[in-house]
Write an enzyme that holds these catalytic residues in place. Structure first.
Site, PDB file in Angstrom:
ATOM      1  N   LYS A 248       1.098  -1.510   0.465  1.00 14.94           N
ATOM      2  CA  LYS A 248       0.598   0.092   0.208  1.00 14.94           C
ATOM      3  C   LYS A 248       1.265   1.168  -0.556  1.00 14.94           C
ATOM      4  O   LYS A 248       0.014   2.114  -0.410  1.00 14.94           O
ATOM      5  CB  LYS A 248      -0.901   0.108   1.653  1.00 14.94           C
ATOM      6  CG  LYS A 248      -0.608   0.591   2.511  1.00 14.94           C
ATOM      7  CD  LYS A 248      -1.272   0.012   3.020  1.00 14.94           C
ATOM      8  CE  LYS A 248      -0.267   0.128   4.959  1.00 14.94           C
ATOM      9  NZ  LYS A 248      -0.856   0.512   6.081  1.00 14.94           N
ATOM     10  N   ASP A 249       2.417   0.727   0.132  1.00 14.54           N
ATOM     11  CA  ASP A 249       2.532   2.279   0.447  1.00 14.54           C
ATOM     12  C   ASP A 249       3.755   2.806  -0.850  1.00 14.54           C
ATOM     13  O   ASP A 249       3.993   3.635  -1.331  1.00 14.54           O
ATOM     14  CB  ASP A 249       4.155   1.769   0.984  1.00 14.54           C
ATOM     15  CG  ASP A 249       3.950   2.240   2.642  1.00 14.54           C
ATOM     16  OD1 ASP A 249       2.768   2.714   3.099  1.00 14.54           O
ATOM     17  OD2 ASP A 249       4.728   1.856   3.698  1.00 14.54           O
TER      18      ASP A 249
ATOM     19  N   ARG B  31      -9.054   8.109   4.673  1.00 14.60           N
ATOM     20  CA  ARG B  31     -10.157   6.938   3.754  1.00 14.60           C
ATOM     21  C   ARG B  31     -10.638   6.305   5.049  1.00 14.60           C
ATOM     22  O   ARG B  31     -11.580   6.556   5.385  1.00 14.60           O
ATOM     23  CB  ARG B  31      -8.952   5.806   3.093  1.00 14.60           C
ATOM     24  CG  ARG B  31      -9.399   4.487   2.716  1.00 14.60           C
ATOM     25  CD  ARG B  31      -9.003   3.407   2.396  1.00 14.60           C
ATOM     26  NE  ARG B  31      -7.417   3.148   3.530  1.00 14.60           N
ATOM     27  CZ  ARG B  31      -7.488   2.683   4.548  1.00 14.60           C
ATOM     28  NH1 ARG B  31      -9.405   2.075   4.588  1.00 14.60           N
ATOM     29  NH2 ARG B  31      -7.251   2.265   5.425  1.00 14.60           N
ATOM     30  N   ARG B  32     -10.199   6.680   6.121  1.00 16.44           N
ATOM     31  CA  ARG B  32     -10.423   5.787   7.011  1.00 16.44           C
ATOM     32  C   ARG B  32     -11.598   6.732   8.045  1.00 16.44           C
ATOM     33  O   ARG B  32     -12.278   6.224   8.074  1.00 16.44           O
ATOM     34  CB  ARG B  32      -9.349   5.392   8.399  1.00 16.44           C
ATOM     35  CG  ARG B  32      -8.555   4.153   8.010  1.00 16.44           C
ATOM     36  CD  ARG B  32      -7.426   3.880   8.815  1.00 16.44           C
ATOM     37  NE  ARG B  32      -6.755   2.738   9.081  1.00 16.44           N
ATOM     38  CZ  ARG B  32      -5.657   2.176   8.890  1.00 16.44           C
ATOM     39  NH1 ARG B  32      -4.484   3.574   9.543  1.00 16.44           N
ATOM     40  NH2 ARG B  32      -4.740   1.111   8.690  1.00 16.44           N
TER      41      ARG B  32
ATOM     42  N   ARG C 129       0.110  10.344  14.365  1.00 12.10           N
ATOM     43  CA  ARG C 129       1.473   9.361  12.983  1.00 12.10           C
ATOM     44  C   ARG C 129       2.544   8.964  14.253  1.00 12.10           C
ATOM     45  O   ARG C 129       2.659   8.078  15.499  1.00 12.10           O
ATOM     46  CB  ARG C 129       2.348  10.920  12.852  1.00 12.10           C
ATOM     47  CG  ARG C 129       1.615  11.872  11.455  1.00 12.10           C
ATOM     48  CD  ARG C 129       1.459  10.936  10.239  1.00 12.10           C
ATOM     49  NE  ARG C 129       2.671  10.135   9.598  1.00 12.10           N
ATOM     50  CZ  ARG C 129       3.632  10.410   9.161  1.00 12.10           C
ATOM     51  NH1 ARG C 129       3.302  11.622   9.316  1.00 12.10           N
ATOM     52  NH2 ARG C 129       4.850   9.726   9.401  1.00 12.10           N
TER      53      ARG C 129
ATOM     54  N   ARG D 194       2.576   4.872  17.194  1.00  8.71           N
ATOM     55  CA  ARG D 194       1.155   5.119  17.951  1.00  8.71           C
ATOM     56  C   ARG D 194       0.474   4.112  19.078  1.00  8.71           C
ATOM     57  O   ARG D 194      -0.204   4.748  19.840  1.00  8.71           O
ATOM     58  CB  ARG D 194       0.379   4.463  16.634  1.00  8.71           C
ATOM     59  CG  ARG D 194       0.462   5.659  15.580  1.00  8.71           C
ATOM     60  CD  ARG D 194      -0.178   5.129  14.396  1.00  8.71           C
ATOM     61  NE  ARG D 194       0.701   4.434  13.681  1.00  8.71           N
ATOM     62  CZ  ARG D 194       0.522   3.584  11.873  1.00  8.71           C
ATOM     63  NH1 ARG D 194      -0.901   3.568  11.696  1.00  8.71           N
ATOM     64  NH2 ARG D 194       0.904   2.805  11.974  1.00  8.71           N
TER      65      ARG D 194
END
Length: 403
Positions: free
Chosen positions: A141-142, A192-193, A210, A216
């Protein structure tokens, strides 16, 4: 809209009962190393012979340097890939070269605000170009849908569960997003989330967070700023931290990011020895799903600065792709599903080396199925564009820039 049934090669399900722990196999040599002497490129006359000797483990003089980010999750994922490669090439030697990327350095700004398309890949690709590493392991996804010239994704490993997971603060144990108190703060830097969850859980508030996975989780546990955070379930499972997962978000609540849960191995296009080596890691169903998802994203001209989400599954030789776009607050959205016929069978002969589908070179996977998957993503994007998707994303991008 009636969603296709979940399951199949691309929609891994959680096991029944308690979540099992993900345990990596024996770790490979993970020494950090400086730049290597550039590897000599094989001539056309001996390329075939070198490729065959490497495939049989006879060419053990070349050390394969594997690039990765420095985070614990990135190293764990990279070790899992080198473990799989050593199963196929037991005499090969691998060294890990870990480095810090732009995305790792900028921790006080939301990813969507930085404006850099290759936040977690640029430095790794520079090392690949300079022959300081021979391959790079990424969270797929990166990786942007368009790669720099001379690079390709030579392998996509079998996908972990692609869904998002909720991790609750210990004081809210036993709750879910739906039962959290009014105005509870949920941490996520993903547009998106946030867009989908604002739409689904309007009683909650969302705030940027972040840092790598460890950071996190520490912010959630040690500060009182968040009632919960939302993370990719795949990372938690790969780290063996399933016990932190309070809730899995099914696509009905939150569709996932393009390529989420899959690992991509990036190589130089003209390094056929390494390309042949990593091609053994391809999982056909995952590759076809990710080709469709990446084609959808590319045709929409999407990225981390706009809310674009997908869900894909293969069932009975049908590839179903659901795609959606959202406004920043989730109040405006478009979603639809299309399908196409594919085969998950492999072919004995390699595809042509110069054939790529949205940056992916997938050897021995039927070219007709790869083409069908790519066209599916493009056709679904066109369907949403015809309904106004570009207008929704343009406004979302402008509002994000103005924040």
């Amino acid at each position: 809209y009636l969603a296709p049934p979940l399951g199949g090669a691309c929609a891994a399900r959680l096991p029944q009962g308690p979540l099992g722990r993900w345990r990596p196999t024996d770790q490979t040599d993970s020494r950090e190393s400086g730049p290597s002497v550039p590897a000599r490129r094989p001539s056309r006359s001996n390329m075939s012979g070198q490729r065959n000797s490497a495939a049989h483990g006879e060419n053990s003089s070349r050390i394969i340097r594997v690039g990765t980010r420095k985070s614990q999750l990135a190293r764990t994922q990279t070790d899992s890939v080198t473990d799989m490669l050593k199963e196929h090439y037991p005499t090969a030697q691998f060294e890990i070269v870990a480095m810090t990327t732009t995305g790792d350095k900028i921790l006080d700004t939301a990813l969507s605000k930085i404006g850099e398309k290759s936040l977690f890949t640029k430095e790794l690709e520079t090392a690949l170009e300079k022959h300081e590493v021979d391959l790079v392991v990424h969270s797929l996804k990166d990786l942007p849908t368009t790669l720099p010239p001379g690079f390709t994704i030579g392998a996509i490993c079998k996908r972990e569960i692609p869904f998002d997971a909720v991790v609750l603060h210990p004081s809210h144990a036993g709750k879910s997003l739906e039962t959290l108190p009014e105005r509870s703060v949920v941490g996520t830097s993903s547009l998106r989330r946030a867009a989908q969850l604002r739409r689904r859980f309007p009683h909650l508030e969302f705030k940027d967070i972040r840092g790598n996975l460890n950071t996190r989780l520490k912010k959630l546990d040690e500060k009182g700023d968040y009632s919960a955070i939302v993370l990719a379930a795949a990372g938690l499972r790969r780290m063996g931290w399933e016990n932190r997962i309070s809730q899995i978000l099914e696509p009905e609540d939150c569709m996932y990011a393009v390529g989420q849960g899959a690992l991509g191995v990036e190589v130089r296009v003209n390094d056929t020895t390494v390309l042949d080596m990593v091609s053994t890691l391809n999982d056909t169903g995952t590759v076809l799903c990710c080709i469709a998802e990446r084609a959808f994203m590319k045709h929409l001209e999407g990225g981390c600065s706009v809310p674009v989400a997908v869900h894909s599954v293969i069932k009975e030789n049908q590839l179903y792709l659901t795609g959606a776009v959202f406004s920043l607050d989730g109040s405006d959205s478009l979603k639809d599903t299309m399908q196409t016929s594919v085969s998950t069978q492999t072919q004995d002969e390699d595809c042509s080396d110069d054939v790529q589908h949205v940056g992916i070179t997938a050897k021995k996977i039927l070219r007709s199925s790869q083409t069908a998957a790519e066209k599916l993503g493009m056709h679904l994007a066109n369907l949403l564009i015809g309904k106004g998707a570009k207008e929704i994303l343009t406004v979302a991008r402008q509002l994000n820039d103005a924040r």
